[in-house]
Design an enzyme around this catalytic site. Structure first.
Site, PDB file in Angstrom:
ATOM      1  N   SER A  44      -1.254   0.804  -1.984  1.00 45.88           N
ATOM      2  CA  SER A  44       0.089   1.395  -2.014  1.00 45.88           C
ATOM      3  C   SER A  44       0.817   1.029  -3.300  1.00 45.88           C
ATOM      4  CB  SER A  44       0.908   0.929  -0.805  1.00 45.88           C
ATOM      5  OG  SER A  44       0.883  -0.486  -0.680  1.00 45.88           O
ATOM      6  N   LYS A 112      -9.999  -4.805   2.625  1.00 47.39           N
ATOM      7  CA  LYS A 112      -9.662  -3.797   3.638  1.00 47.39           C
ATOM      8  C   LYS A 112     -10.241  -2.444   3.250  1.00 47.39           C
ATOM      9  CE  LYS A 112      -5.299  -2.425   4.251  1.00 47.39           C
ATOM     10  NZ  LYS A 112      -5.365  -0.940   3.979  1.00 47.39           N
ATOM     11  N   GLU A 114     -10.527   1.688   4.637  1.00 53.23           N
ATOM     12  CA  GLU A 114      -9.924   2.693   5.505  1.00 53.23           C
ATOM     13  C   GLU A 114     -10.982   3.612   6.104  1.00 53.23           C
ATOM     14  OE1 GLU A 114      -6.931   4.969   3.572  1.00 53.23           O
ATOM     15  OE2 GLU A 114      -5.788   3.229   2.886  1.00 53.23           O
ATOM     16  N   GLU A 181      -2.116   2.141  11.696  1.00 54.69           N
ATOM     17  CA  GLU A 181      -0.943   2.723  11.045  1.00 54.69           C
ATOM     18  C   GLU A 181      -0.520   4.032  11.704  1.00 54.69           C
ATOM     19  OE1 GLU A 181       0.724   3.962   6.597  1.00 54.69           O
ATOM     20  OE2 GLU A 181      -1.218   2.965   6.810  1.00 54.69           O
TER      21      GLU A 181
END
Length: 277
Positions: A44, A112, A114, A181
């Site tokens: 991000s 991490k 996704e 999320e």
């Protein structure tokens, strides 16, 4: 110093885990001093500090640059670093090399990834070679084009069942933690109850094992609009703008710098500098 063991102990004692993003030395230092349990060096950063309109342009070099700075600022906090877009799909040797750099150069405690499907197989293989992985399901920003925008995930029965099964599969694959999320809070609660690893929510309600938010959102710093799931605890946009405006005004009207901001030297030395009078 937090480890997976200490984080699991907190979870098992019903203590909520607190994760916050950080992208540089000062934000990491503040996060650690405030007592967060985990820091996420998220991709991000592409939108928050680099000005991109998505996370897609973020490179491995970007992630390494920022993770190094974060680790220097937070030497005693568990740091999770995102694998950037397209760095963990396809050839596993390439994925392994990229992941290794985040641990060796970026000094990550975990990385991490996704998504589900092939990504879970990658998590399993990385775990087998000793690289702790965090899974990320629900709204996955790297796939926002496929998901048709930033929307809540898992609202239909079929989508909810898929998300539950993917979450269980992530734990079986060896994921040490799961980030959920933008998921309905009822579904997030069910998933957290089914899993034995920590479930960290962002826009997933209160009935999970912990929360993660973006540093700049929490402080309302450099961001204009906040997602529904964000609670801002300060408004640094206003504070910072007022401060900079004061600096501009005082410089232009001659109120800055004042005598207390300046240095002096012996006037005789100054005379000598110009060869005397």
């Amino acid at each position: 110093m937090h480890t997976m063991t200490t984080l699991l102990k907190k979870m098992n004692e019903q203590e909520k885990l607190v994760m916050l993003t950080a992208y540089d030395y000062p934000s990491a230092k503040l996060a650690e001093s405030a007592g967060v349990d985990l820091i996420l060096v998220g991709d991000s950063l592409g939108m928050v500090v680099l000005g991109y309109d998505s996370t897609i342009p973020v490179t491995m070099e970007d992630m390494l640059h920022h993770s190094k700075a974060v680790r220097r600022g937070a030497q005693h906090t568990f740091v999770v670093v995102d694998m950037p877009f397209a760095s963990y799909h396809g050839d596993f040797d390439r994925t392994l090399q990229a992941a290794s750099r985040l641990f060796q150069e970026g000094r990550a405690d975990a990385i991490k990834l996704e998504g589900a499907g092939d990504v879970l197989q990658t998590i399993e293989r990385l775990t087998q070679v000793g690289m702790p992985c965090v899974a990320h399901l629900g709204l996955t920003p790297q796939s926002v084009g496929v998901l048709e925008g930033y929307k809540v995930q898992g609202k239909s029965l079929e989508a909810a069942e898929t998300l539950l099964q993917d979450s269980l599969a992530a734990e079986r694959a060896g994921a040490k933690m799961l980030v959920l999320e933008c998921v309905p809070h009822q579904l997030a609660k069910r998933i957290a109850e089914e899993l034995t690893i920590p479930v960290i929510g962002i826009g997933a309600g209160a009935d999970v094992d912990g929360q993660v938010l973006v540093y700049h959102d929490v402080l309302k710093y450099g961001v204009d609009r906040l997602p529904k799931f964000v609670q801002a605890y300060a408004d640094l946009n206003e504070v910072a703008t007022d401060a900079i405006r004061s600096y501009v005004e005082e410089t232009k009207n001659g109120h800055f710098p004042q005598e207390r901001h300046t240095f002096t030297m012996d006037e005789s030395l100054l005379d000598s500098l110009y060869g005397g009078k």
